[in-house]
Design a protein around this motif. Sequence first.
Motif, mmCIF file in Angstrom:
data_model
loop_
_atom_site.group_PDB
_atom_site.id
_atom_site.type_symbol
_atom_site.label_atom_id
_atom_site.label_comp_id
_atom_site.label_asym_id
_atom_site.label_seq_id
_atom_site.Cartn_x
_atom_site.Cartn_y
_atom_site.Cartn_z
ATOM 1 N N ALA A 179 57.719 -45.841 112.149
ATOM 2 C CA ALA A 179 57.294 -45.158 110.933
ATOM 3 C C ALA A 179 58.068 -43.853 110.753
ATOM 4 O O ALA A 179 58.411 -43.465 109.629
ATOM 5 C CB ALA A 179 55.795 -44.893 110.974
ATOM 6 N N GLY A 197 61.173 -49.706 100.640
ATOM 7 C CA GLY A 197 60.065 -50.322 101.354
ATOM 8 C C GLY A 197 60.550 -50.967 102.637
ATOM 9 O O GLY A 197 61.738 -51.275 102.780
ATOM 10 N N TRP A 198 59.637 -51.189 103.568
ATOM 11 C CA TRP A 198 60.015 -51.817 104.831
ATOM 12 C C TRP A 198 58.779 -52.430 105.471
ATOM 13 O O TRP A 198 57.644 -52.146 105.091
ATOM 14 C CB TRP A 198 60.636 -50.795 105.788
ATOM 15 C CG TRP A 198 59.642 -49.803 106.305
ATOM 16 C CD1 TRP A 198 59.098 -48.738 105.627
ATOM 17 C CD2 TRP A 198 59.035 -49.784 107.615
ATOM 18 N NE1 TRP A 198 58.202 -48.059 106.426
ATOM 19 C CE2 TRP A 198 58.148 -48.670 107.649
ATOM 20 C CE3 TRP A 198 59.165 -50.592 108.739
ATOM 21 C CZ2 TRP A 198 57.401 -48.357 108.773
ATOM 22 C CZ3 TRP A 198 58.415 -50.280 109.864
ATOM 23 C CH2 TRP A 198 57.548 -49.175 109.883
ATOM 24 N N THR A 199 59.014 -53.302 106.451
ATOM 25 C CA THR A 199 57.911 -53.876 107.202
ATOM 26 C C THR A 199 58.365 -54.272 108.597
ATOM 27 O O THR A 199 59.516 -54.675 108.804
ATOM 28 C CB THR A 199 57.312 -55.099 106.494
ATOM 29 O OG1 THR A 199 56.131 -55.516 107.181
ATOM 30 C CG2 THR A 199 58.290 -56.272 106.460
ATOM 31 N N ALA A 200 57.457 -54.115 109.537
ATOM 32 C CA ALA A 200 57.618 -54.678 110.879
ATOM 33 C C ALA A 200 56.372 -55.481 111.244
ATOM 34 O O ALA A 200 56.153 -55.815 112.404
ATOM 35 C CB ALA A 200 57.856 -53.558 111.897
ATOM 36 N N GLU A 201 55.575 -55.797 110.234
ATOM 37 C CA GLU A 201 54.329 -56.530 110.440
ATOM 38 C C GLU A 201 54.645 -57.988 110.776
ATOM 39 O O GLU A 201 55.357 -58.674 110.042
ATOM 40 C CB GLU A 201 53.487 -56.453 109.171
ATOM 41 C CG GLU A 201 52.115 -57.089 109.279
ATOM 42 C CD GLU A 201 51.347 -56.994 107.974
ATOM 43 O OE1 GLU A 201 50.476 -57.848 107.757
ATOM 44 O OE2 GLU A 201 51.644 -56.080 107.180
ATOM 45 N N ARG A 204 54.287 -60.840 108.149
ATOM 46 C CA ARG A 204 55.247 -60.741 107.059
ATOM 47 C C ARG A 204 56.654 -61.108 107.538
ATOM 48 O O ARG A 204 57.438 -61.702 106.790
ATOM 49 C CB ARG A 204 55.253 -59.333 106.456
ATOM 50 C CG ARG A 204 53.929 -58.931 105.821
ATOM 51 C CD ARG A 204 54.046 -57.611 105.086
ATOM 52 N NE ARG A 204 54.674 -57.775 103.783
ATOM 53 C CZ ARG A 204 55.021 -56.746 103.004
ATOM 54 N NH1 ARG A 204 54.817 -55.505 103.416
ATOM 55 N NH2 ARG A 204 55.580 -56.963 101.832
ATOM 56 N N LEU A 205 56.963 -60.758 108.775
ATOM 57 C CA LEU A 205 58.278 -61.102 109.312
ATOM 58 C C LEU A 205 58.491 -62.608 109.304
ATOM 59 O O LEU A 205 59.583 -63.084 108.959
ATOM 60 C CB LEU A 205 58.430 -60.564 110.737
ATOM 61 C CG LEU A 205 58.487 -59.047 110.919
ATOM 62 C CD1 LEU A 205 58.659 -58.706 112.388
ATOM 63 C CD2 LEU A 205 59.601 -58.429 110.094
ATOM 64 N N SER A 290 62.497 -55.932 111.854
ATOM 65 C CA SER A 290 62.165 -55.135 110.664
ATOM 66 C C SER A 290 63.043 -55.558 109.491
ATOM 67 O O SER A 290 64.240 -55.813 109.653
ATOM 68 C CB SER A 290 62.380 -53.637 110.920
ATOM 69 O OG SER A 290 61.667 -53.193 112.038
ATOM 70 N N ALA A 292 63.861 -54.372 105.288
ATOM 71 C CA ALA A 292 63.710 -53.279 104.326
ATOM 72 C C ALA A 292 64.208 -53.764 102.973
ATOM 73 O O ALA A 292 64.896 -54.788 102.869
ATOM 74 C CB ALA A 292 64.482 -52.046 104.780
ATOM 75 N N LEU A 349 56.957 -59.409 98.548
ATOM 76 C CA LEU A 349 57.090 -57.959 98.623
ATOM 77 C C LEU A 349 56.153 -57.234 97.662
ATOM 78 O O LEU A 349 56.224 -56.011 97.538
ATOM 79 C CB LEU A 349 58.538 -57.543 98.343
ATOM 80 C CG LEU A 349 59.606 -58.124 99.279
ATOM 81 C CD1 LEU A 349 60.982 -57.593 98.906
ATOM 82 C CD2 LEU A 349 59.291 -57.814 100.738
ATOM 83 N N ASN A 350 55.297 -58.005 97.000
ATOM 84 C CA ASN A 350 54.331 -57.428 96.043
ATOM 85 C C ASN A 350 55.020 -56.638 94.936
ATOM 86 O O ASN A 350 54.610 -55.523 94.581
ATOM 87 C CB ASN A 350 53.320 -56.526 96.771
ATOM 88 C CG ASN A 350 52.527 -57.274 97.826
ATOM 89 O OD1 ASN A 350 52.035 -58.381 97.579
ATOM 90 N ND2 ASN A 350 52.422 -56.692 99.017
#
Length: 383
Positions: A179, A197-201, A204-205, A290, A292, A349-350
């Motif tokens: 973060a 935006g990004w994610t490491a969830e 979602r990956l 991750s 992005a 990605l909403n």
Amino acid sequence: MTQSRRTFVKILGGTAVIGAASVIGLRQCDPMPPEAVVAWTGPDGSITDPREKCLAFALLAPNPHNKQPWIADLRQADAITLSVDRTRLLPHTDPPSRQITIGCGAFLELLRMAAAAQGFRAGITYFPDGPWADGQVGDAPLARIVLSKDESISPDPLFVHVLQRQTNRGAYSEVPLSADQAGKIGAAINEPGVEFGWTAEASRLVSLRALAKRGWDIEVNTDRAFRESVDVFRITGPEILKHRDGISLHGPFIWWVSTLGFFSRETAFDEFGRGQARAQIDPQLAGTASFAWLITQNNDRLTQLAAGRAYVRGALMAAGLGLTQGPLSQVLQEFVEMAEPYQEIKTLLNVPPASTVQMFYRIGTAARATLAPRRALSDLLRT
């Protein structure tokens, strides 16, 4: 593909041959030609025109298929007129030239930074002769840049990372973006109208990896789209050095299979060749911890240029943090066969229906990759 070629490639890729190659010194066979990547050492000491110094850094900008579609006219004193080379567009995978325009935004941002580092303010006028109409990308200049000496201007702190930034298509470690790192990248982007935006969830990956793989497969399986990649394959060092653009393929294995006639642009389209191409994405996605993206509400040319500025600024900050990144642009390509993944990425990605995903990419840590070739600065200039 003939059985003999399939068998040969299987054998050549085996440990016995690779081991033998190392014994006879072939691990150094067909390296990246140093001259093809000399741009990554910075401007030649003989360059005295500050405009050319700026352009020497700007040509390091990330750009689709490494097409480097930039033309810089220096015939007006103290000015640069930037145009897009229509012969370097991607009409099948990027029909509206949105991705090409993003690459130009990155180019202009590096140029601005390089000017500031020399104590110049870069005054940029976009589309000085009028905007591009549909189907007329490159018919008019993209920008006119006037450099003016300004003692009050300060170097951009991100500029120190220009020579370290690279697009990395290798395997990434399984260490996710933190973060804190994401916050620093978002702050560095700081581009009005562009949302990072990004994610490491984990959940979602899984979905994003599957979608990226699907987009890759669609491109490889669509002849006219895959052709745009195959046409810019630069196979072995001599061809890389000749063109200094496109997608570099080199090393002992490539040298052997190409020299003996088992790999070429033509064989890339057979069953085995496509299978090899489809498999290239698997190790890239497997360890990606991750993802992005960059989202905009608008999608006009100025917004696309802003997305390019944002992307390269984020990439420079990532480099400063010891991170690397690599675009996964297939699902954002705007041709009919990609229509479903193009909409699906918005859902994952909403993203509101009217907004645009300008960039989608991997981000993380990885071993340093081979530098991407860059054309000689003189190839871009009109003087």
